[in-house]
Design an enzyme around this catalytic site. Structure first.
Site, PDB file in Angstrom:
ATOM      1  N   SER A  58       6.620  -1.665  -4.109  1.00 18.38           N
ATOM      2  CA  SER A  58       7.778  -2.322  -4.701  1.00 18.38           C
ATOM      3  C   SER A  58       8.967  -1.351  -4.785  1.00 18.38           C
ATOM      4  O   SER A  58       9.415  -0.838  -3.769  1.00 18.38           O
ATOM      5  CB  SER A  58       7.406  -2.896  -6.072  1.00 18.38           C
TER       6      SER A  58
ATOM      7  N   ASP B 217       6.121 -13.903  -2.164  1.00 17.35           N
ATOM      8  CA  ASP B 217       6.839 -12.754  -2.728  1.00 17.35           C
ATOM      9  C   ASP B 217       8.277 -12.800  -2.247  1.00 17.35           C
ATOM     10  O   ASP B 217       8.533 -12.922  -1.042  1.00 17.35           O
ATOM     11  CB  ASP B 217       6.159 -11.449  -2.269  1.00 17.35           C
TER      12      ASP B 217
ATOM     13  N   HIS C   3       3.526 -10.835  -5.191  1.00 17.93           N
ATOM     14  CA  HIS C   3       4.053  -9.520  -5.524  1.00 17.93           C
ATOM     15  C   HIS C   3       3.205  -8.845  -6.604  1.00 17.93           C
ATOM     16  O   HIS C   3       2.905  -9.441  -7.640  1.00 17.93           O
ATOM     17  CB  HIS C   3       5.500  -9.610  -6.003  1.00 17.93           C
TER      18      HIS C   3
END
Length: 428
Positions: A211, A368, A398
């Protein structure tokens, strides 16, 4: 008889009262259950992994966010401090174990944790991974929770040295602080004498992150590759659902997954604004892509880098149209120069930079908002001549890779983690 009648009336009153209480308790239970179901239930795609479990985790996270915002509004503390505290409630996981030495130190003046595999023969060189945790540049720690467990597992499974960088976080730190911490720690670790201190093979060092950590890993990989003062280069870059650009918040994945937990589109844009220390009031305009409208000439040199109509496979673009405004809000780009800084948005890097970066592994998930960031970056790297392994999960969402440990275990997370480590094992 009178006494018997009195006792019967008294008993009857008790029974009616008990019945009323039971009905009230039942009604309250139904109300609480309905309220809980209403709060936790979110319509999710049928292909997403273990939807009810994801709803529960997302509900808890949203509850924590609400408590944090309440504390912020009351002037108690910044809401990010509440959220981060709740995410790291467990005790520091600094316990070493057989063939694994865990230590907290500073690397290049930056706090870090080092997990060292100590098995093998004396003098044997190990491989290493510089790792950056996720959390929107504002949350998380490599010393607690899932990230501490992940780094220890990586060290054991890869028989490696894992450097987990504790870069500074918002709200105290903003871009480029997080990037500078990540880069300085990497640059120091890559010095031959430092690698020798940890018995690391200089030909087998990789960089990785998830991320926001994937953002830092990609940016650091570019910086290290083009910095002639750094003699040792990364062999691989491994990016887990990375966030890579700020110019288009209406890619197909942003449109498709804008309301899918745990990373909603407004939350991702908010994280960007916090990272870039920008006016949070810009959020609605940026969601509409007003910051990259056609009349904003300063954006022109970067448009091709995020042209998903050319960079994404047709199966991901079908049914979606670009959101392009004719007239925008020039104040946003003028006041937030970080929007066009490649250190913040690695997807914007020029081909000449990308071609120098190492072999890449990019993990993306169907559900995501950041899916297309990773896919576009993979395509641009391939066009620059970089070997890319794309690992895509149709049932993924995610954050799923770090949901591979108890108590937040998902089967897709376990698969993602296994394949991620396997790729590192084969390519590092």
């Amino acid at each position: 008889m009178v006494c018997h009648f009195a006792r019967s009336s008294h008993s009857s009153c008790h029974n009616r009262r008990d019945t009323t209480l039971m009905k009230g308790a039942f009604a309250l239970t139904v109300l609480l259950a309905a309220t809980t179901a209403y709060y936790f239930y979110i319509p999710l795609p049928s292909t997403i992994s273990e939807p009810w479990k994801l709803m529960l985790i997302d509900g808890v996270f949203r509850g924590i966010m609400h408590v944090g915002r309440l504390a912020d509004s009351l002037g108690i503390c910044h809401f990010l401090h509440v959220v981060n505290f709740s995410m790291t409630l467990d005790a520091p996981d600094s316990v070493s174990s057989e063939n694994l030495l865990v230590s907290d130190t500073t690397v290049g003046g930056v706090n870090a944790r080092i997990c060292q595999w100590t098995g093998g023969s004396a003098g044997e060189l190990r491989r290493a991974v510089v790792f950056f945790h996720g959390g929107g540049w504002a949350l998380g720690s490599g010393k607690k929770g899932a990230y501490a467990t992940l780094c220890k597992k990586m060290a054991k499974d890869l028989k490696a040295v894992i450097l987990s960088v504790e870069y500074r976080l918002a709200p105290e730190a903003h871009f480029p602080d997080q990037f500078e911490d990540a880069f300085q720690a990497s640059k120091h670790f890559l010095q031959p004498e430092v690698l020798a201190q940890y018995s690391v093979d200089p030909e087998r060092v990789g960089v990785s992150g998830d991320s926001a950590g994937g953002n830092l890993a990609a940016a650091v990989a570019q910086q290290v590759a083009t910095d002639s003062s750094i003699p040792v280069k990364f062999k691989v870059q491994s990016l887990i659902y990375p966030v890579l650009q700020t110019l288009d918040f209406n890619t197909p994945s942003y449109q498709q997954n804008r309301n899918v937990p745990i990373l909603y589109r407004p939350l991702m844009v908010w994280f960007w604004l916090e990272y870039l220390d920008a006016d949070r009031g810009f959020l609605p305009a940026m969601i509409m892509n007003n910051h990259t409208a056609q009349d904003l000439e300063q954006v022109d040199p970067f448009r091709a880098a995020v042209d998903w109509t050319a960079l994404l496979p047709p199966r991901f673009t079908e049914g979606y149209e670009p959101v392009v405004q004719a007239h925008g809000t020039p104040r946003i780009v003028e006041e937030v120069p970080g929007l066009l800084d490649v250190r913040a948005s690695p997807l914007l890097a020029e081909r000449e930079v990308l071609t120098q970066t190492p072999r890449a592994y990019i993990l993306t998930c169907e559900h995501d908002v950041l899916r297309d960031d990773g896919l576009m970056y993979g395509r641009r790297l391939e066009e620059a001549g970089v070997a890319v392994t794309s690992d895509y999960y149709e049932d993924g969402f995610h954050g799923c890779l770090t949901f591979s440990f108890w108590p937040t275990f998902f089967t897709v997370g376990e698969r993602a983690l296994r394949n991620y480590i396997a790729w590192l094992d084969q390519n590092l």
